[in-house]
Design a protein around this motif. Structure first.
Motif, PDB file in Angstrom:
ATOM      1  N   VAL A 163      39.330  47.708  20.235  1.00 12.55           N
ATOM      2  CA  VAL A 163      39.535  48.301  19.028  1.00 12.55           C
ATOM      3  C   VAL A 163      41.337  48.617  19.138  1.00 12.55           C
ATOM      4  CG1 VAL A 163      39.618  49.783  17.120  1.00 12.55           C
ATOM      5  CG2 VAL A 163      37.503  48.718  17.921  1.00 12.55           C
ATOM      6  N   GLU A 164      41.274  49.548  19.974  1.00  9.52           N
ATOM      7  CA  GLU A 164      43.092  50.286  20.388  1.00  9.52           C
ATOM      8  C   GLU A 164      43.730  49.401  20.996  1.00  9.52           C
ATOM      9  OE1 GLU A 164      42.020  54.094  22.100  1.00  9.52           O
ATOM     10  OE2 GLU A 164      41.364  54.823  20.191  1.00  9.52           O
ATOM     11  N   GLY A 165      43.084  48.215  21.891  1.00  8.85           N
ATOM     12  CA  GLY A 165      43.932  47.444  22.686  1.00  8.85           C
ATOM     13  C   GLY A 165      44.224  46.234  22.258  1.00  8.85           C
ATOM     14  N   GLY A 166      44.149  46.067  20.861  1.00  8.44           N
ATOM     15  CA  GLY A 166      44.492  44.864  20.002  1.00  8.44           C
ATOM     16  C   GLY A 166      43.785  43.553  20.149  1.00  8.44           C
ATOM     17  N   VAL A 167      42.515  43.656  20.945  1.00  7.00           N
ATOM     18  CA  VAL A 167      41.809  42.634  21.109  1.00  7.00           C
ATOM     19  C   VAL A 167      41.260  41.871  19.638  1.00  7.00           C
ATOM     20  CG1 VAL A 167      39.552  41.348  22.266  1.00  7.00           C
ATOM     21  CG2 VAL A 167      41.395  43.008  23.259  1.00  7.00           C
ATOM     22  N   LEU A 168      40.856  42.860  18.867  1.00  4.70           N
ATOM     23  CA  LEU A 168      40.439  42.554  17.396  1.00  4.70           C
ATOM     24  C   LEU A 168      41.401  41.704  16.863  1.00  4.70           C
ATOM     25  CD1 LEU A 168      38.757  45.652  16.049  1.00  4.70           C
ATOM     26  CD2 LEU A 168      37.744  43.713  17.131  1.00  4.70           C
ATOM     27  N   GLN A 169      42.481  41.849  16.853  1.00  5.12           N
ATOM     28  CA  GLN A 169      43.695  41.150  16.051  1.00  5.12           C
ATOM     29  C   GLN A 169      43.890  39.710  16.929  1.00  5.12           C
ATOM     30  OE1 GLN A 169      44.083  44.406  16.812  1.00  5.12           O
ATOM     31  NE2 GLN A 169      44.234  45.295  15.125  1.00  5.12           N
ATOM     32  N   LYS A 170      43.762  39.793  18.309  1.00  2.25           N
ATOM     33  CA  LYS A 170      44.041  38.499  19.077  1.00  2.25           C
ATOM     34  C   LYS A 170      43.088  37.626  18.645  1.00  2.25           C
ATOM     35  CE  LYS A 170      46.551  40.716  22.721  1.00  2.25           C
ATOM     36  NZ  LYS A 170      46.863  41.194  24.127  1.00  2.25           N
ATOM     37  N   ILE A 171      41.614  38.017  18.510  1.00  2.00           N
ATOM     38  CA  ILE A 171      40.404  37.143  18.004  1.00  2.00           C
ATOM     39  C   ILE A 171      40.592  36.661  16.827  1.00  2.00           C
ATOM     40  CG2 ILE A 171      37.877  37.374  17.528  1.00  2.00           C
ATOM     41  CD1 ILE A 171      37.587  39.631  19.851  1.00  2.00           C
ATOM     42  N   GLU A 172      40.963  37.284  15.852  1.00  2.00           N
ATOM     43  CA  GLU A 172      41.429  36.674  14.477  1.00  2.00           C
ATOM     44  C   GLU A 172      42.431  35.531  14.630  1.00  2.00           C
ATOM     45  OE1 GLU A 172      41.793  39.530  11.049  1.00  2.00           O
ATOM     46  OE2 GLU A 172      42.299  40.864  12.679  1.00  2.00           O
ATOM     47  N   GLN A 173      43.447  35.807  15.527  1.00  2.00           N
ATOM     48  CA  GLN A 173      44.472  34.716  15.688  1.00  2.00           C
ATOM     49  C   GLN A 173      44.254  33.709  16.644  1.00  2.00           C
ATOM     50  OE1 GLN A 173      47.763  37.152  16.696  1.00  2.00           O
ATOM     51  NE2 GLN A 173      47.464  38.503  14.773  1.00  2.00           N
ATOM     52  N   ALA A 174      43.032  33.746  17.288  1.00  2.02           N
ATOM     53  CA  ALA A 174      42.631  32.694  18.361  1.00  2.02           C
ATOM     54  C   ALA A 174      42.581  31.443  17.652  1.00  2.02           C
ATOM     55  CB  ALA A 174      41.518  33.116  19.210  1.00  2.02           C
ATOM     56  N   LYS A 175      43.152  30.371  18.689  1.00  2.00           N
ATOM     57  CA  LYS A 175      43.081  28.969  18.204  1.00  2.00           C
ATOM     58  C   LYS A 175      41.905  28.212  18.851  1.00  2.00           C
ATOM     59  CE  LYS A 175      47.211  29.678  16.483  1.00  2.00           C
ATOM     60  NZ  LYS A 175      47.555  29.934  15.142  1.00  2.00           N
ATOM     61  N   SER A 176      41.164  28.720  19.365  1.00  2.00           N
ATOM     62  CA  SER A 176      39.841  27.959  19.995  1.00  2.00           C
ATOM     63  C   SER A 176      38.899  28.862  20.442  1.00  2.00           C
ATOM     64  CB  SER A 176      40.375  27.141  21.236  1.00  2.00           C
ATOM     65  OG  SER A 176      40.767  27.917  22.141  1.00  2.00           O
ATOM     66  N   LEU A 177      37.676  28.451  20.573  1.00  2.00           N
ATOM     67  CA  LEU A 177      36.321  29.327  21.076  1.00  2.00           C
ATOM     68  C   LEU A 177      36.743  29.498  22.145  1.00  2.00           C
ATOM     69  CD1 LEU A 177      33.634  30.144  19.991  1.00  2.00           C
ATOM     70  CD2 LEU A 177      32.672  28.034  20.982  1.00  2.00           C
ATOM     71  N   GLU A 178      37.286  28.826  23.076  1.00  2.00           N
ATOM     72  CA  GLU A 178      37.685  29.176  24.617  1.00  2.00           C
ATOM     73  C   GLU A 178      38.563  30.433  24.715  1.00  2.00           C
ATOM     74  OE1 GLU A 178      38.864  27.199  28.841  1.00  2.00           O
ATOM     75  OE2 GLU A 178      38.888  26.004  27.094  1.00  2.00           O
ATOM     76  N   GLU A 179      39.524  30.353  23.690  1.00  2.49           N
ATOM     77  CA  GLU A 179      40.393  31.203  23.844  1.00  2.49           C
ATOM     78  C   GLU A 179      39.987  32.599  23.481  1.00  2.49           C
ATOM     79  OE1 GLU A 179      44.725  32.907  21.481  1.00  2.49           O
ATOM     80  OE2 GLU A 179      43.906  30.748  21.478  1.00  2.49           O
ATOM     81  N   ILE A 180      38.844  32.762  22.589  1.00  3.27           N
ATOM     82  CA  ILE A 180      38.035  34.026  22.127  1.00  3.27           C
ATOM     83  C   ILE A 180      37.323  34.425  23.374  1.00  3.27           C
ATOM     84  CG2 ILE A 180      36.255  35.025  20.789  1.00  3.27           C
ATOM     85  CD1 ILE A 180      37.300  33.289  18.466  1.00  3.27           C
ATOM     86  N   TYR A 181      36.632  33.155  24.089  1.00  2.51           N
ATOM     87  CA  TYR A 181      36.115  33.722  25.401  1.00  2.51           C
ATOM     88  C   TYR A 181      36.784  34.352  26.285  1.00  2.51           C
ATOM     89  CZ  TYR A 181      34.145  32.472  30.145  1.00  2.51           C
ATOM     90  OH  TYR A 181      33.965  32.574  31.355  1.00  2.51           O
ATOM     91  N   GLN A 182      37.934  33.918  26.623  1.00  2.00           N
ATOM     92  CA  GLN A 182      38.855  34.229  27.484  1.00  2.00           C
ATOM     93  C   GLN A 182      39.459  35.686  27.171  1.00  2.00           C
ATOM     94  OE1 GLN A 182      39.276  33.016  30.721  1.00  2.00           O
ATOM     95  NE2 GLN A 182      39.147  30.968  30.297  1.00  2.00           N
ATOM     96  N   LEU A 183      39.487  35.843  25.873  1.00  2.00           N
ATOM     97  CA  LEU A 183      40.076  37.410  25.572  1.00  2.00           C
ATOM     98  C   LEU A 183      38.905  38.305  25.670  1.00  2.00           C
ATOM     99  CD1 LEU A 183      41.353  36.632  21.830  1.00  2.00           C
ATOM    100  CD2 LEU A 183      42.790  37.622  24.011  1.00  2.00           C
ATOM    101  N   LEU A 184      37.477  38.204  25.429  1.00  2.00           N
ATOM    102  CA  LEU A 184      36.310  38.840  25.862  1.00  2.00           C
ATOM    103  C   LEU A 184      36.172  39.047  27.403  1.00  2.00           C
ATOM    104  CD1 LEU A 184      34.043  37.554  23.132  1.00  2.00           C
ATOM    105  CD2 LEU A 184      35.189  39.785  23.243  1.00  2.00           C
ATOM    106  N   ASN A 185      36.383  37.732  27.915  1.00  2.00           N
ATOM    107  CA  ASN A 185      36.149  38.089  29.329  1.00  2.00           C
ATOM    108  C   ASN A 185      37.141  38.878  30.032  1.00  2.00           C
ATOM    109  OD1 ASN A 185      34.494  37.043  31.712  1.00  2.00           O
ATOM    110  ND2 ASN A 185      36.017  35.365  32.205  1.00  2.00           N
TER     111      ASN A 185
END
Length: 339
Positions: A163-185
């Motif tokens: 929430v505070e680290g900006g991952v929510l916004q990065k997930i919104e802007q992700a260009k692929s399912l793999e990118e979301i995976y990498q953000l969470l990982n």
């Protein structure tokens, strides 16, 4: 025509059970939809818990899709929905989520009070489990070892890193399912398997729209199933899952299980094929116990749940009208994952 991969060689004696499980487990789903009392004559499938062929058909996924994501979609922002999914998935337990919303009201970024949620869960865990036992949830990380309880650590990670680290916004802007995976990982506690599962859950929402066939990550259970079904190979587990998808009709014909009835206009995706390797591993523990790969015992037996499931799928799949016609009887059985 089957596409060849010289490094991927099925063990036919074992691999045929992958397609047997897929067809019979899907037949059980349709029999439940028809209101049948006898779902299968297979003694293993009757005795033990097994997930559906389609991950989205299982009880917790159904609750997530209907209630966490879509029920309040007009009252939530895009970031609210992402945060709701991730908070729900930390505990992955319907009763825990309902307990929190009863005591806090609709959960959004504006209403989330992490300290209050922590205190509520402290009270809850004194008498009831707050985590689903479906996934192995670690509670050890140097960043959060100063906190005593596992749920405190996960809540702190969600608050500080996502929430505070900006991952929510990065997930919104992700260009692929793999990118979301990498953000969470990249977040504490979220290893490869959970990151893939969470990315898939986010992709059920109307705001994350990537093909489920664009990325796959094999979990521990799936890897055990793959090792049983294939000869040793240098190919990755993910390549094997894609190989199965590319040749699935040929394998069904080869092994005599070509009467599989899918969800309307929605063939199993990579996430579902990955899941079926995990479930086939479990099935083979009972069917072929001589295959000593990892666990040797199925831990959970099957017990019906009195709570019905009225099936609902992501709107973008365009199958809800079709499934309501086919599945007029609510599913009152619970076949959840076990490890």
């Amino acid at each position: 025509m089957m596409e060849n991969h010289k490094d991927i060689i099925p063990n036919d004696e074992v691999f045929r059970y992958y397609f047997y499980f897929m067809q019979e487990r899907m037949n059980m789903f349709w029999r439940k939809c028809e209101g049948c009392t006898t779902l299968t004559n297979d003694p293993i499938l009757r005795k033990y818990k097994f997930t559906n062929v389609y991950r989205a058909c299982d009880r917790v996924s159904q609750y997530l899709i209907r209630h966490v994501i879509y029920e309040h979609i007009n009252d939530c922002s895009e970031e609210d929905v992402i945060a709701r999914i991730l908070l729900f998935k930390i505990f992955n337990k319907i009763e825990t989520w309902e307990y929190l919303e009863r005591n806090t009201g609709l959960i959004t970024l504006k209403t989330i009070d992490f300290e209050r949620i922590n205190n509520l869960l402290m009270k809850r865990m004194a008498t009831k489990p707050i985590f689903n036992n479906a996934y192995m949830m670690t509670g050890t990380h140097s960043k959060y070892n100063h906190l005593k309880y596992k749920h405190e650590k996960w809540l702190a990670m969600l608050k500080q890193e996502i929430v505070e680290g900006g991952v929510l916004q990065k997930i919104e802007q992700a260009k692929s399912l793999e990118e979301i995976y990498q953000l969470l990982n990249s977040c504490s506690f979220l290893g490869g398997f959970l990151s893939y599962q969470y990315a898939t859950d986010l992709n059920y929402s109307p705001y994350i729209n990537f093909s489920e066939n664009s990325f796959v990550k094999a979990g521990i259970g799936a890897i055990r199933g793959i090792r049983k079904c294939f000869m040793p190979t240098k190919a990755s587990n993910e390549d094997i899952i894609r190989f199965v998808q590319d040749n699935i009709d040929d394998f069904r014909r080869k092994y005599g299980y070509n009467e599989f009835v899918p969800l309307p206009c929605h063939e199993p995706q990579l996430i579902d094929l990955q899941n079926c390797f995990c479930e086939t591993d479990k099935y083979l523990r009972a069917k072929m116990p001589e295959l000593l790969v990892g666990n040797v015992r199925i831990k959970q037996t099957y017990h019906p749940s009195p709570t019905p499931i009225h099936y609902y799928f992501p709107d973008k799949w365009n199958i809800n009208n079709k499934i309501s016609d086919l599945c007029s009887q609510p599913n009152t059985t619970e076949l959840m994952i076990s490890w």
